[in-house]
Design an enzyme around this catalytic site. Sequence first.
Site, PDB file in Angstrom:
ATOM      1  N   GLY A 147      -4.066  -4.464  -4.032  1.00 31.35           N
ATOM      2  CA  GLY A 147      -5.153  -3.519  -4.566  1.00 31.35           C
ATOM      3  C   GLY A 147      -4.416  -2.190  -4.854  1.00 31.35           C
ATOM      4  N   HIS A 148      -4.048  -2.090  -6.416  1.00 33.97           N
ATOM      5  CA  HIS A 148      -3.449  -0.827  -6.706  1.00 33.97           C
ATOM      6  C   HIS A 148      -4.506   0.188  -7.009  1.00 33.97           C
ATOM      7  CE1 HIS A 148       0.284  -2.640  -6.700  1.00 33.97           C
ATOM      8  NE2 HIS A 148       0.013  -3.588  -7.575  1.00 33.97           N
ATOM      9  N   GLN A 180       2.271  -6.071  -2.676  1.00 31.20           N
ATOM     10  CA  GLN A 180       2.747  -6.167  -1.249  1.00 31.20           C
ATOM     11  C   GLN A 180       4.075  -5.701  -1.142  1.00 31.20           C
ATOM     12  OE1 GLN A 180       1.707  -9.661  -2.621  1.00 31.20           O
ATOM     13  NE2 GLN A 180      -0.333  -8.983  -2.355  1.00 31.20           N
ATOM     14  N   LYS A 210       2.356   2.387  -4.978  1.00 30.46           N
ATOM     15  CA  LYS A 210       3.283   1.572  -6.147  1.00 30.46           C
ATOM     16  C   LYS A 210       2.274   1.645  -7.398  1.00 30.46           C
ATOM     17  CE  LYS A 210       3.565  -2.456  -4.211  1.00 30.46           C
ATOM     18  NZ  LYS A 210       2.780  -2.220  -2.806  1.00 30.46           N
ATOM     19  N   ASP A 222       0.708  -1.229  -0.083  1.00 26.23           N
ATOM     20  CA  ASP A 222      -0.005   0.093  -0.121  1.00 26.23           C
ATOM     21  C   ASP A 222       0.902   1.306  -0.029  1.00 26.23           C
ATOM     22  OD1 ASP A 222      -2.244  -1.667   0.214  1.00 26.23           O
ATOM     23  OD2 ASP A 222      -1.730  -1.799   2.341  1.00 26.23           O
TER      24      ASP A 222
HETATM   25  P1  GDP Z   1      -0.101   0.075  -3.758  1.00 25.74           P
HETATM   26  O1  GDP Z   1      -0.643  -1.211  -3.089  1.00 25.74           O
HETATM   27  O2  GDP Z   1       1.415   0.023  -3.282  1.00 25.74           O
HETATM   28  O3  GDP Z   1      -0.302   0.310  -5.235  1.00 25.74           O
HETATM   29  O4  GDP Z   1      -0.710   1.086  -3.043  1.00 25.74           O
HETATM   30  P2  GDP Z   1      -2.040   1.793  -3.334  1.00 25.74           P
HETATM   31  O5  GDP Z   1      -2.418   1.863  -4.715  1.00 25.74           O
HETATM   32  O6  GDP Z   1      -3.018   0.986  -2.342  1.00 25.74           O
HETATM   33  O7  GDP Z   1      -1.902   3.473  -2.754  1.00 25.74           O
HETATM   34  C1  GDP Z   1      -2.327   3.587  -1.617  1.00 25.74           C
HETATM   35  C2  GDP Z   1      -3.384   4.755  -1.415  1.00 25.74           C
HETATM   36  O8  GDP Z   1      -2.460   5.808  -1.255  1.00 25.74           O
HETATM   37  C3  GDP Z   1      -4.228   4.793  -2.937  1.00 25.74           C
HETATM   38  O9  GDP Z   1      -5.341   5.328  -2.518  1.00 25.74           O
HETATM   39  C4  GDP Z   1      -3.410   5.997  -3.451  1.00 25.74           C
HETATM   40  O10 GDP Z   1      -4.378   6.740  -4.304  1.00 25.74           O
HETATM   41  C5  GDP Z   1      -2.869   6.925  -2.502  1.00 25.74           C
HETATM   42  N1  GDP Z   1      -1.740   7.676  -2.820  1.00 25.74           N
HETATM   43  C6  GDP Z   1      -0.692   7.482  -3.549  1.00 25.74           C
HETATM   44  N2  GDP Z   1       0.129   8.328  -3.526  1.00 25.74           N
HETATM   45  C7  GDP Z   1      -0.283   9.305  -2.847  1.00 25.74           C
HETATM   46  C8  GDP Z   1       0.180  10.692  -2.276  1.00 25.74           C
HETATM   47  O11 GDP Z   1       1.205  11.062  -2.727  1.00 25.74           O
HETATM   48  N3  GDP Z   1      -0.743  11.386  -1.565  1.00 25.74           N
HETATM   49  C9  GDP Z   1      -1.877  10.894  -1.085  1.00 25.74           C
HETATM   50  N4  GDP Z   1      -2.621  11.825  -0.369  1.00 25.74           N
HETATM   51  N5  GDP Z   1      -2.204   9.577  -1.450  1.00 25.74           N
HETATM   52  C10 GDP Z   1      -1.437   8.853  -2.255  1.00 25.74           C
END
Ligand code: GDP
Length: 406
Positions: free
Chosen positions: A41-42, A202, A17, A14
Amino acid sequence: MGYVKAVVGTQYGDEGKGKIVDQLAKDADYVVRFQGGNNAGHTIVIDGEEHILHFIPAGIFQGKTCVIGNGAVLDLDKLKEEVIGLEQRGVSVLENLLISENAHLILPSHVEESKTDKIGGTGRGIAPAYTSKSNKTGLRVRDIINVQCPIDQVDLDARPNLTLFRDYLLKHSYLMPNIVNVAKMLNFEIDMEKNILIEGAQATGLDIDHGEYPFVTSSNCSAGGICTGTGIGPTRITDIIGVAKAYVTRVDRDGSGPLVTQLDGWHGEFIRKQGNEYGATTKRPRRVGWFDAVLTRHSAMINDLDELIITKLDILDGLDELKICTAYELDGEIIYDYPSDGIVLRQCSPVYETMPGWKGSVKGIRSSRDLPIEAVRYVKRIEDLVNVPITMVTNGRDRKDYIIFD
Ligand code: GDP
């Protein structure tokens, strides 16, 4: 020369990425997923519209060819839902999707089984699917093709699941044109100097070998998994980019996994609310903590990171003070090395360094020169502690919200 660039999580997933992959995919020819299933969940936000991906690599919105490698596990019913959902929004998926014939299937029986998982898990059949892979009873994507032809009774006796799930496999024959030998295809394209972007799901803290066993996921989510999960040899990988949030979060079913820097009080609530820290897949509230440099330093070593990207810097807006964990205390001793063991980690307490926060907001800033000096110092301190160059920070959800850090 083309590149083979990988994006991996350095904490517990999360990290954001998805947004980074979407961003980097602009000049990629292929975007490849190498492990995990729909426990990932991206999230990508484009012009205010939120898209959540579970199986499909995050290059799909840039119109890139997206590839699911053999190291991933696939629930065909859920994949179909995701494809239909995206196609309804006008995103072309099937003409841009290639799936490894050797990827294993998450069967309906696996999903049932995982509802009673003892440790963590999202209840989506991931651990039972990987277990079937290891104990050699699994079905693979290529079995969608196998069941179209007459199968020898000897084979059927050896693989009872082929009979049991015949109808399930036949139901998904629409995928036949998308099934390929991914290892051969990618190696050929690398020879042709194409650009390959690899996305992790992950993160290293959850890696089955290098993470916090047993509070881990069922696959190798660190860079080592790229080779086994795609068939690309190690020396062909050119860049490995780690992604870390400006703080840490962890999500597990009962909160039993370690989180050395966990914040239970006001600060934790503040960051959870500001950062909307609720699981994209499970909707569970995520546990929140200060940035853990011990964990990310470990990830830098395990992944041999070339670069680090710090995400969600905007979430720390408005805090007077920030803490960074620089070492752990274990049985009265200060340790700097990360113990890859969940039980030992649960006994560690954080050693913190405190830094001033910044006034105002970093949202909307497009150049590192316009960041408050305290924000620059905070990011620079992380860079020193982790000893990997930080090349980008992100400061908002939208694809446009990023700052090249120089
Ligand atoms: P992943 O599993 O690593 O791909 O992470 P996620 O896609 O679940 O991302 C986590 C959340 O953080 C998502 O709701 C994104 O929209 C949000 N997000 C990503 N980068 C930023 C940021 O720089 N600032 C904020 N406020 N939210 C972000």
